[in-house]
Design a protein around this motif. Structure first.
Motif, mmCIF file in Angstrom:
data_model
loop_
_atom_site.group_PDB
_atom_site.id
_atom_site.type_symbol
_atom_site.label_atom_id
_atom_site.label_comp_id
_atom_site.label_asym_id
_atom_site.label_seq_id
_atom_site.Cartn_x
_atom_site.Cartn_y
_atom_site.Cartn_z
ATOM 1 N N LEU A 1 0.854 -1.167 0.000
ATOM 2 C CA LEU A 1 0.000 0.000 0.000
ATOM 3 C C LEU A 1 0.896 1.224 0.000
ATOM 4 N N HIS A 2 0.829 2.001 -1.043
ATOM 5 C CA HIS A 2 1.634 3.211 -1.134
ATOM 6 C C HIS A 2 0.715 4.415 -1.031
ATOM 7 N N ILE A 3 1.199 5.438 -0.413
ATOM 8 C CA ILE A 3 0.417 6.657 -0.290
ATOM 9 C C ILE A 3 0.843 7.594 -1.409
ATOM 10 N N ASN A 4 -0.099 7.906 -2.286
ATOM 11 C CA ASN A 4 0.193 8.777 -3.423
ATOM 12 C C ASN A 4 -0.682 10.013 -3.344
ATOM 13 N N GLY A 5 -0.356 11.002 -4.135
ATOM 14 C CA GLY A 5 -1.199 12.189 -4.251
ATOM 15 C C GLY A 5 -0.903 13.184 -3.164
ATOM 16 N N PRO A 6 -1.673 14.286 -3.182
ATOM 17 C CA PRO A 6 -1.435 15.352 -2.217
ATOM 18 C C PRO A 6 -1.664 14.873 -0.796
ATOM 19 N N LEU A 7 -0.934 15.458 0.117
ATOM 20 C CA LEU A 7 -1.075 15.075 1.514
ATOM 21 C C LEU A 7 -2.322 15.697 2.108
ATOM 22 N N SER A 8 -3.064 14.897 2.825
ATOM 23 C CA SER A 8 -4.166 15.435 3.611
ATOM 24 C C SER A 8 -3.744 15.340 5.066
ATOM 25 N N ASP A 9 -4.538 15.926 5.948
ATOM 26 C CA ASP A 9 -4.191 15.837 7.365
ATOM 27 C C ASP A 9 -4.150 14.385 7.819
ATOM 28 N N SER A 10 -4.978 13.529 7.184
ATOM 29 C CA SER A 10 -5.046 12.144 7.648
ATOM 30 C C SER A 10 -3.847 11.306 7.209
ATOM 31 N N ALA B 1 6.536 8.600 4.228
ATOM 32 C CA ALA B 1 7.692 7.712 4.335
ATOM 33 C C ALA B 1 7.351 6.382 4.978
ATOM 34 N N MET B 2 6.082 6.114 5.221
ATOM 35 C CA MET B 2 5.695 4.806 5.744
ATOM 36 C C MET B 2 5.054 4.016 4.611
ATOM 37 N N THR B 3 5.337 2.750 4.589
ATOM 38 C CA THR B 3 4.740 1.879 3.591
ATOM 39 C C THR B 3 4.013 0.772 4.323
ATOM 40 N N TYR B 4 2.711 0.844 4.279
ATOM 41 C CA TYR B 4 1.909 -0.152 4.981
ATOM 42 C C TYR B 4 1.605 -1.330 4.067
ATOM 43 N N PHE C 1 6.540 -2.736 14.997
ATOM 44 C CA PHE C 1 6.047 -2.185 13.732
ATOM 45 C C PHE C 1 4.709 -1.504 13.988
ATOM 46 N N LYS C 2 4.509 -0.353 13.332
ATOM 47 C CA LYS C 2 3.234 0.353 13.476
ATOM 48 C C LYS C 2 2.142 -0.418 12.749
ATOM 49 N N VAL D 1 0.442 -3.261 8.307
ATOM 50 C CA VAL D 1 1.634 -3.067 9.146
ATOM 51 C C VAL D 1 2.659 -2.259 8.362
ATOM 52 N N ASP D 2 3.271 -1.290 9.032
ATOM 53 C CA ASP D 2 4.334 -0.487 8.423
ATOM 54 C C ASP D 2 5.639 -1.267 8.508
ATOM 55 N N LEU D 3 6.072 -1.742 7.362
ATOM 56 C CA LEU D 3 7.312 -2.514 7.328
ATOM 57 C C LEU D 3 8.463 -1.646 6.870
#
Ligand code: FES
Length: 121
Positions: free
Chosen positions: A5-14, A20-23, A108-109, A119-121
């Motif tokens: 799971l990668h976080i893409n796009g503009p950052l929101s507060d959430s 820099a975390m990859t869940y 791990f988070k 889980v953030d690996l």
């Protein structure tokens, strides 16, 4: 099935705090009842996932004493007991509460969204 799971796009507060975390999706909540644990491998890491009273924790699954799998041990309260020589680790912090192990487990988070545990690996 394990997917990245990668976080893409503009950052929101959430998701700002997730920078820099990859869940990695590892389990559905329904597959890990309270008081149960499960070992899995992802990204070459052996992880132990535990459900303590509805809160999920992830620590290393390989005992720091002599590499036995903690997921083959037992849960007692907030601790996991190694099946080989009975070292006791705090599931919430990875700390050794009783030897012979002396080094803590990595932690791990964990996050849960819509019944999906990641889980953030
Ligand atoms: S391998 Fe876990 S206590 Fe020895």
């Amino acid at each position: 099935m394990i997917r990245r799971l990668h976080i893409n796009g503009p950052l929101s507060d959430s998701n700002r705090g997730d920078l820099a975390m990859t869940y990695t999706k590892v389990s559905l909540t329904e597959d890990l009842p309270q008081g149960k644990m499960r070992g899995f491998e992802a990204d070459g890491k052996q992880i132990l996932l535990v459900n303590l009273d509805g809160k999920y924790y992830a620590i290393g699954d390989i005992c720091t004493h002599m590499t036995c799998k903690l997921s083959e041990g037992s849960i007692k309260g907030d601790t996991v007991i190694c099946p080989c020589h009975f070292s006791v680790f705090d599931v919430r912090t990875g700390k050794v509460l009783s030897g012979p192990a002396s080094r803590p487990e990595p932690t791990f988070k964990v996050k849960v969204e819509k019944q999906q545990i990641s889980v953030d690996l």
